[in-house]
Write a protein that holds these residues in place. Structure first.
Motif, PDB file in Angstrom:
ATOM      1  N   UNK A  67       0.782  -1.341   0.044  1.00 41.62           N
ATOM      2  CA  UNK A  67      -0.095   0.004   0.048  1.00 41.62           C
ATOM      3  C   UNK A  67       0.742   1.327  -0.050  1.00 41.62           C
ATOM      4  N   UNK A  68       1.975   1.255   0.636  1.00 40.78           N
ATOM      5  CA  UNK A  68       2.822   2.259   0.767  1.00 40.78           C
ATOM      6  C   UNK A  68       3.486   2.475  -0.549  1.00 40.78           C
ATOM      7  N   UNK A  69       3.811   1.426  -1.395  1.00 42.26           N
ATOM      8  CA  UNK A  69       4.385   1.575  -2.895  1.00 42.26           C
ATOM      9  C   UNK A  69       3.280   2.150  -3.709  1.00 42.26           C
ATOM     10  N   UNK A  70       2.046   1.752  -3.466  1.00 42.55           N
ATOM     11  CA  UNK A  70       1.124   2.193  -4.536  1.00 42.55           C
ATOM     12  C   UNK A  70       0.725   3.842  -4.238  1.00 42.55           C
ATOM     13  N   UNK A  71       0.761   4.019  -2.714  1.00 48.84           N
ATOM     14  CA  UNK A  71       0.618   5.684  -2.661  1.00 48.84           C
ATOM     15  C   UNK A  71       1.766   6.383  -3.229  1.00 48.84           C
ATOM     16  N   UNK A  72       3.071   5.780  -3.058  1.00 50.38           N
ATOM     17  CA  UNK A  72       4.085   6.506  -3.749  1.00 50.38           C
ATOM     18  C   UNK A  72       3.837   6.629  -5.209  1.00 50.38           C
ATOM     19  N   UNK A  73       3.550   5.533  -6.289  1.00 50.94           N
ATOM     20  CA  UNK A  73       3.381   5.771  -7.433  1.00 50.94           C
ATOM     21  C   UNK A  73       2.042   6.693  -7.646  1.00 50.94           C
ATOM     22  N   UNK A  74       0.938   6.622  -6.903  1.00 47.33           N
ATOM     23  CA  UNK A  74      -0.284   7.734  -6.984  1.00 47.33           C
ATOM     24  C   UNK A  74       0.288   9.024  -6.831  1.00 47.33           C
ATOM     25  N   UNK A  75       1.344   9.382  -5.936  1.00 48.84           N
ATOM     26  CA  UNK A  75       1.793  10.458  -5.865  1.00 48.84           C
ATOM     27  C   UNK A  75       2.519  10.860  -6.882  1.00 48.84           C
ATOM     28  N   UNK A  76       3.243  10.106  -7.496  1.00 48.07           N
ATOM     29  CA  UNK A  76       4.073  10.360  -8.589  1.00 48.07           C
ATOM     30  C   UNK A  76       3.225  10.690  -9.982  1.00 48.07           C
ATOM     31  N   UNK A  77       2.248   9.898 -10.105  1.00 47.80           N
ATOM     32  CA  UNK A  77       1.206  10.390 -11.179  1.00 47.80           C
ATOM     33  C   UNK A  77       0.432  11.583 -10.920  1.00 47.80           C
ATOM     34  N   UNK A  78       0.060  12.129  -9.986  1.00 40.81           N
ATOM     35  CA  UNK A  78      -0.387  13.383  -9.286  1.00 40.81           C
ATOM     36  C   UNK A  78       0.691  14.539  -9.775  1.00 40.81           C
ATOM     37  N   UNK A  79       1.947  14.235  -9.435  1.00 43.01           N
ATOM     38  CA  UNK A  79       2.945  15.035  -9.575  1.00 43.01           C
ATOM     39  C   UNK A  79       3.244  15.468 -11.179  1.00 43.01           C
ATOM     40  N   UNK A  80       2.775  14.353 -12.009  1.00 46.85           N
ATOM     41  CA  UNK A  80       3.001  14.791 -13.275  1.00 46.85           C
ATOM     42  C   UNK A  80       1.725  15.285 -14.056  1.00 46.85           C
TER      43      UNK A  80
END
Length: 379
Positions: A67-80
């Motif tokens: 879940x932490x890895x998924x949250x990090x990927x979600x934050x990266x997508x929103x950042x872009x």
């Protein structure tokens, strides 16, 4: 002591945290929506990200690292996709990261999973440093908060492990104390009760067959029977203290039927009337009668199904075991040629408690064992 891992399910705390993060994220996205600097330019996507973060928090105990890895990927997508240099860090991103970092630290895991967890924590922290508005002070603050979250998780994990060890030691100590108490009670009480019973028997024998002493002999015989019953019940109660398990009784019939069902016999247990607590010796006697009848059905009857009917009345409890197999006299091991010892044992158990037992062919074929045990004054 063997511990089994319970099936995972979200707790109330998981649900509260998920709702708090998702709700705060939606409020923040639309409350700060606008085209200007520091405002959310695409609130719909930011709010959707907050909802996904809330769902991840709901699932955090199932797979903390995932879940932490998924949250990090979600934050990266929103950042872009959403954020630009004028958009600051969303509060829900920081809060959800802290919660998941704490969860990763508190989760018991092996060396590989723990190393993966540290890597994901560092990746989440590194991503936060790429968001707008980050300077040296913000980086240090983020490092402190994430370090405290991860460290508190480790402390929680160690405290939980320590508490489990202490509970296991306490359980062992309690079992040892039960054994010691049971041994002392058995040595003291059983000895004296048995001695009283033998003395009553001796006096009864001294009275011989004098017709004038029939009343005294009956009373002494009652004392003997009560003494033997007391010793038997005391033995079973002391077994509970030693083993921590209750003696077998009517409440164990489903457990008794389980291995027979596994062997292919269709066992149905039906109860009528209002069940009542039974003395341990009486409950064990009823249980043994049903057990012996079912064993004979499985071994000798060639039956496909058997029904165990338990009936409760004010004055008695009855058990009836009916199968659809071969009847008596069919070389089934339950007639005169076989099963005598089992049937005699059942009769003895029933007679010891003042009951009656009938065994024989049923009206529609098969075999039936029916026992009646009186309760209360009738016993």
């Amino acid at each position: 002591m063997t511990r089994t891992t319970p099936r995972w399910r979200p707790s109330w705390l998981d649900a509260v945290l998920a709702l708090a993060v998702a709700g705060a994220g939606v409020v923040e996205a639309y409350g700060r929506a606008g085209p200007g600097p520091g405002e959310v330019h695409r609130p719909g996507l930011v709010a959707a990200g907050a909802l996904v973060a809330g769902l991840l928090l709901l699932l955090r105990r199932a797979s903390p690292v995932g879940t932490l890895a998924a949250l990090t990927a979600l934050s990266a997508l929103l950042r872009v996709a959403v954020m630009d240099d004028d958009y600051p860090l969303a509060a829900w991103q920081f809060y959800s990261n802290l919660i998941l970092v704490h969860t990763v630290g508190s989760e018991p895991a092996g060396p590989r999973t723990r190393a993966a967890g540290i890597g994901v924590v560092l990746a989440a922290y590194a991503l936060l440093q790429t968001l707008p508005g980050q300077d040296l002070a913000e980086s240090l603050i983020s490092a402190i908060f994430m370090g405290v979250a991860y460290g508190s998780g480790i402390l929680l994990r160690r405290q939980t492990r320590r508490t489990i060890r202490m509970a296991e030691r306490a359980a062992v100590a309690a079992a040892e104390e039960r054994t010691r108490i049971a041994r002392e009670l058995h040595d003291v009480i059983s000895h004296h009760v048995s001695l009283m019973t033998l003395q009553a028997a001796g006096v009864r024998l001294l009275l011989a067959d004098d017709p004038a002493r029939e009343r005294e002999r009956d009373l002494l015989h009652g004392v003997e029977r009560a003494g033997r019953d007391t010793v038997e019940e005391l033995r079973m109660l002391l077994g509970v203290l030693r083993d921590g398990r209750a003696p077998a009784g009517l409440g164990s019939l489903d457990e008794l039927a389980a291995p027979l069902r596994a062997a292919g016999l269709d066992v149905r247990v039906a109860t009528t009337g209002t069940p009542r607590p039974l003395p341990p010796s009486l409950g064990l006697a009823v249980y043994r009668v049903v057990q012996e009848a079912l064993t004979n059905t499985l071994k000798h009857a060639g039956a496909g199904s058997v029904e165990v009917a338990v009936g409760w009345t004010v004055h008695a409890v009855t058990v009836e075991v009916r199968d659809d197999g071969r009847g008596p006299g069919d070389d089934n091991g339950r007639g005169p040629a076989g099963g005598r010892h089992g049937l005699a044992g059942m009769r003895e158990r029933v007679a010891q408690h003042g009951g009656t037992l009938h065994a024989g062919g049923g009206p529609d074929g098969g075999y039936t064992v029916a026992a009646t045990f009186p309760l209360g004054a009738g016993a």
